[in-house]
Design an enzyme around this catalytic site. Structure first.
Site, PDB file in Angstrom:
ATOM      1  N   GLY A 102      -7.619 -10.499  -3.697  1.00  0.00           N
ATOM      2  CA  GLY A 102      -7.666  -9.041  -2.964  1.00  0.00           C
ATOM      3  C   GLY A 102      -6.624 -10.162  -1.656  1.00  0.00           C
ATOM      4  O   GLY A 102      -5.753  -9.551  -0.639  1.00  0.00           O
ATOM      5  N   ASP A 148       4.651  -9.022 -10.226  1.00  0.00           N
ATOM      6  CA  ASP A 148       3.635  -9.955  -9.992  1.00  0.00           C
ATOM      7  C   ASP A 148       3.322 -10.554 -11.187  1.00  0.00           C
ATOM      8  O   ASP A 148       2.941 -12.225 -11.558  1.00  0.00           O
ATOM      9  CB  ASP A 148       2.357  -9.167  -9.382  1.00  0.00           C
ATOM     10  CG  ASP A 148       2.098  -8.786  -8.648  1.00  0.00           C
ATOM     11  OD1 ASP A 148       3.133  -9.103  -6.989  1.00  0.00           O
ATOM     12  OD2 ASP A 148       1.097  -7.944  -8.097  1.00  0.00           O
TER      13      ASP A 148
HETATM   14  C1  GLA Z   1       2.286  -5.640  -5.383  1.00  0.00           C
HETATM   15  C2  GLA Z   1       2.468  -4.845  -6.979  1.00  0.00           C
HETATM   16  C3  GLA Z   1       3.809  -5.304  -7.371  1.00  0.00           C
HETATM   17  C4  GLA Z   1       4.719  -5.176  -5.898  1.00  0.00           C
HETATM   18  C5  GLA Z   1       3.975  -5.399  -4.595  1.00  0.00           C
HETATM   19  C6  GLA Z   1       4.947  -4.844  -3.622  1.00  0.00           C
HETATM   20  O1  GLA Z   1       2.220  -6.720  -4.918  1.00  0.00           O
HETATM   21  O2  GLA Z   1       1.459  -5.619  -7.770  1.00  0.00           O
HETATM   22  O3  GLA Z   1       4.118  -4.438  -8.996  1.00  0.00           O
HETATM   23  O4  GLA Z   1       4.746  -3.527  -6.001  1.00  0.00           O
HETATM   24  O5  GLA Z   1       2.641  -5.283  -4.639  1.00  0.00           O
HETATM   25  O6  GLA Z   1       6.336  -5.886  -3.608  1.00  0.00           O
END
Ligand code: GLA
Length: 343
Positions: A102, A148
């Protein structure tokens, strides 16, 4: 006995945050911190021990429980993947992670992808990323983009990934050899589900409905948005996409100071227009950019706490743990993968 080991890296986003879910641009790096699942197939049950959390999960497959009620809560990601893959065989083993949980380094995406590979996922790399994204929503209700999961699935050693979310195209961009990527944990814990992530996404979708795709939008068009909050959110996305293009140009021309300046501008935009920073994170960025040899620094990932990423001259930051107790020098690493191990 034949066992397998599935590994999926976390990611650090160098620039381009809160752009993925509206078809924008980002420049993340898969890193050499990640999640590893080791074990072997079993019958009708998934049993995994988390080394990091010291707890164990047990889940009958096929999964027909409500995902949101499954305990321990981290096993909801496993359950979501197993259900999404219609897993019937099962798996027994251990999970170990070198990622802080997290903290904005995609610990959940790396868990989703490592789980899918351990359970025998055999689709394309893009399908693997999309599966992870669906599981994030199913497990914790976060309507995340693909940043991600694509970073983890397509990581390339020594490279950042220029991702265009409008077309889902990915172009590896070589990183210069004379830089270090340093990550510092702000000490502020965050969870996406508990944050205003979904609210930000909705604001961007409203702006897109008014102006069309924000990645290609002329900033002058922002005057057409009456609501000042929506206008600020849209201004972040429009300017952030341009910063990603400029940052890639800076890498290609090896003008790393320009890259650093763009990181600092990106942080200011996330702080002032998108309002996803915190005073502690802002202070950490200020502290880092005052150090000789730090080219730039910014909050990385969703924000609301979590980690700051800095790009530095080698050795400019000697000990990344000296700021808050938790910090890492990371390298751009390869993609999520699975291998057989025999002992
Ligand atoms: C998190 C979300 C991603 C993206 C980022 C901000 O990591 O999982 O999809 O939106 O925030 O860039």
């Amino acid at each position: 006995m034949t066992q397998l080991r599935a590994h999926a890296p976390g990611r650090v986003n160098l620039i381009g945050d809160h752009t993925d879910y509206v078809g924008g641009l980002a420049l993340p790096v898969a890193i050499d911190l990640g999640t590893t699942i080791t074990g072997s197939a079993s019958t009708g049950v998934i049993e995994l021990q988390s080394e990091q959390l010291g707890s164990r999960m047990h889940l009958d497959v096929p999964v027909n429980q409500q995902i949101g009620t499954i305990e321990p809560s981290w096993s909801r990601y496993i359950a979501a993947v197993a259900r999404e893959m219609d897993c019937r065989e099962g798996f027994t083993g251990t999970i170990s992670s070198t990622l802080p949980l997290g903290a904005g380094l995609s610990s959940s995406a790396s868990l989703e992808l490592a789980t899918a590979l351990a359970l025998g996922f055999d689709g394309s790399t893009l399908e693997l990323a999309r599966l992870g994204q669906r599981c994030e929503l199913a497990a914790v209700g976060v309507p995340c983009g693909l940043l991600d999961q694509l970073s983890s699935a397509f990581g390339r050693e020594g490279h950042a990934l220029l991702i265009d979310f409008a077309t889902t195209s990915i172009e590896p961009i070589e990183l210069p050899g004379d830089i270090e990527i340093v990550i510092i944990h702000s000490g502020v814990e965050r969870t996406l589900a508990g944050s205003a992530y979904g609210e930000r996404r909705t604001a961007c979708e409203r702006a897109t409905a008014l102006l069309g795709p924000l990645a290609d939008c002329d900033p002058n068009a922002l005057d057409r948005i009456e609501d000042p909050v929506i206008r600020r959110r849209a201004r972040h996305v429009i300017t952030e996409c341009q910063r990603v293009r400029d940052a890639v140009a800076a890498l290609r021309s090896n003008t790393i100071e320009t890259f650093g300046r763009l990181m600092v501008e990106s942080h200011a935009s996330l702080r002032d227009d998108f309002e996803v920073s915190t005073p502690v994170v802002d202070a950490l960025v200020e502290q880092l950019i005052a150090i000789d040899g730090v080219h730039g620094a910014r909050v990385t990932g969703a924000g609301f706490g979590g980690c700051v990423v800095a790009l530095t001259r080698p050795g400019a930051i000697h000990d990344p743990t000296s700021f808050t107790g938790r910090g890492w020098k990371v390298r751009a690493s390869g993609p999520a993968s699975v291998e057989l191990i025999t002992d």
